[in-house]
Design a protein around this motif. Sequence first.
Motif, PDB file in Angstrom:
ATOM      1  N   ARG A   1      39.545  30.895  37.467  1.00  0.00           N
ATOM      2  CA  ARG A   1      38.289  31.099  38.285  1.00  0.00           C
ATOM      3  C   ARG A   1      37.136  30.250  37.532  1.00  0.00           C
ATOM      4  O   ARG A   1      36.538  29.821  38.236  1.00  0.00           O
TER       5      ARG A   1
ATOM      6  N   GLY B   1      37.278  41.996  40.312  1.00  0.00           N
ATOM      7  CA  GLY B   1      35.773  41.832  40.146  1.00  0.00           C
ATOM      8  C   GLY B   1      35.370  40.539  40.162  1.00  0.00           C
ATOM      9  O   GLY B   1      34.207  40.295  40.466  1.00  0.00           O
ATOM     10  N   PHE B   2      36.285  39.562  39.954  1.00  0.00           N
ATOM     11  CA  PHE B   2      35.731  38.032  40.219  1.00  0.00           C
ATOM     12  C   PHE B   2      36.763  37.152  41.005  1.00  0.00           C
ATOM     13  O   PHE B   2      36.495  36.059  41.279  1.00  0.00           O
TER      14      PHE B   2
ATOM     15  N   GLU C   1      38.572  43.777  32.326  1.00  0.00           N
ATOM     16  CA  GLU C   1      39.301  43.329  33.393  1.00  0.00           C
ATOM     17  C   GLU C   1      40.722  43.135  33.548  1.00  0.00           C
ATOM     18  O   GLU C   1      41.321  41.899  33.032  1.00  0.00           O
TER      19      GLU C   1
ATOM     20  N   LYS D   1      35.041  46.619  42.967  1.00  0.00           N
ATOM     21  CA  LYS D   1      35.127  46.109  41.488  1.00  0.00           C
ATOM     22  C   LYS D   1      34.108  44.956  41.167  1.00  0.00           C
ATOM     23  O   LYS D   1      33.568  44.771  40.092  1.00  0.00           O
ATOM     24  N   HIS D   2      33.979  44.145  42.326  1.00  0.00           N
ATOM     25  CA  HIS D   2      32.712  43.377  42.406  1.00  0.00           C
ATOM     26  C   HIS D   2      31.402  44.071  41.867  1.00  0.00           C
ATOM     27  O   HIS D   2      30.451  43.394  41.232  1.00  0.00           O
TER      28      HIS D   2
ATOM     29  N   ALA E   1      38.375  45.589  45.920  1.00  0.00           N
ATOM     30  CA  ALA E   1      37.741  44.334  45.365  1.00  0.00           C
ATOM     31  C   ALA E   1      36.277  44.390  45.502  1.00  0.00           C
ATOM     32  O   ALA E   1      35.722  44.126  44.340  1.00  0.00           O
ATOM     33  N   ALA E   2      35.917  45.031  46.625  1.00  0.00           N
ATOM     34  CA  ALA E   2      34.307  45.039  46.770  1.00  0.00           C
ATOM     35  C   ALA E   2      33.675  46.104  45.506  1.00  0.00           C
ATOM     36  O   ALA E   2      32.815  45.801  44.959  1.00  0.00           O
TER      37      ALA E   2
ATOM     38  N   GLU F   1      31.153  44.846  38.477  1.00  0.00           N
ATOM     39  CA  GLU F   1      30.795  43.857  37.225  1.00  0.00           C
ATOM     40  C   GLU F   1      29.265  43.619  37.346  1.00  0.00           C
ATOM     41  O   GLU F   1      28.845  43.407  36.453  1.00  0.00           O
TER      42      GLU F   1
END
Length: 284
Positions: free
Chosen positions: A251, A136-137, A175, A150-151, A147-148, A154
């Motif tokens: 990150r 998500g990050f 996460e 999970k972004h 991944a999209a 978030e």
Amino acid sequence: MNTITTKIALVTGASSGIGEATAERLAKAGYKVYGTSRRGAQGKRSFEMLGLDVTSDESVEAAVSKVIRHDGRIDLLVNNAGFGVAPAGAEESSIEQARSIFETNFFGLVRMTRAVVPHMRRQAHGRIINIGSVLGFLPMPYGALYAATKHAVEGYSESLDHELRTRGIRVSVIEPAYTKTPFDANFVEPDAKLDEYREARAHVSKRVNEIMATAEEPGVVADIVLKAASATQPKVRYAAGKLANRLRLLRRFAPAGLVDAGIRKDLRLDAALAPQARHAARAF
């Protein structure tokens, strides 16, 4: 009807993995837990299982209504249901497959939230915990669609927390990084495979399997869910596990170029390129 001192929890995707571990952990902590899966009750557990398909408005409403009829309240919603596509290039999934993963991983979570929040507002109390991911990050090459989603989780979770906290409801996202669950065994194969990605697809799959061999157990995530559910002043985000915490710090504080290089090195992406592609990459 339960006494008001017994907290009622609803956990989606509780038939295995993180969802099952979370439901078991909450039950042990004293919650009355309803787990859900599309197949409903299977085997004996310390919590009741309900049949629920998060992609169906009718199914979601029926399950939530059943809990409200039996117990009169829902104190905790854990949105865990989801699936992934096996490692593949982003263009190897059709638009239909992209819609399908968002329908479960993101819109399923939205459906559950919309069904439960009115009851929490009437109670002036509630917790919503969404199982996100370090993806998500962070990006996931050859896992772009997952991944999209999970972004999206978030952004939705953080925005929703701002909306609801003055009504006694808090929202958190958990996460985890790689976790030992049957999740990868249930990967959906990409439905538009291209030969151009065959070598890279196989390489990344092999690397992910190597990493999964040392992954943490789902109980690590379950413990963080309980921590977030019990906190007097919950955080919006909780990293779950040693690797997830390291990646969150990386990150936040490391230069973007270092993070980018680390991702490529960890997945050995440049080694996965065909010789002519490596030559073209060096040209840039």
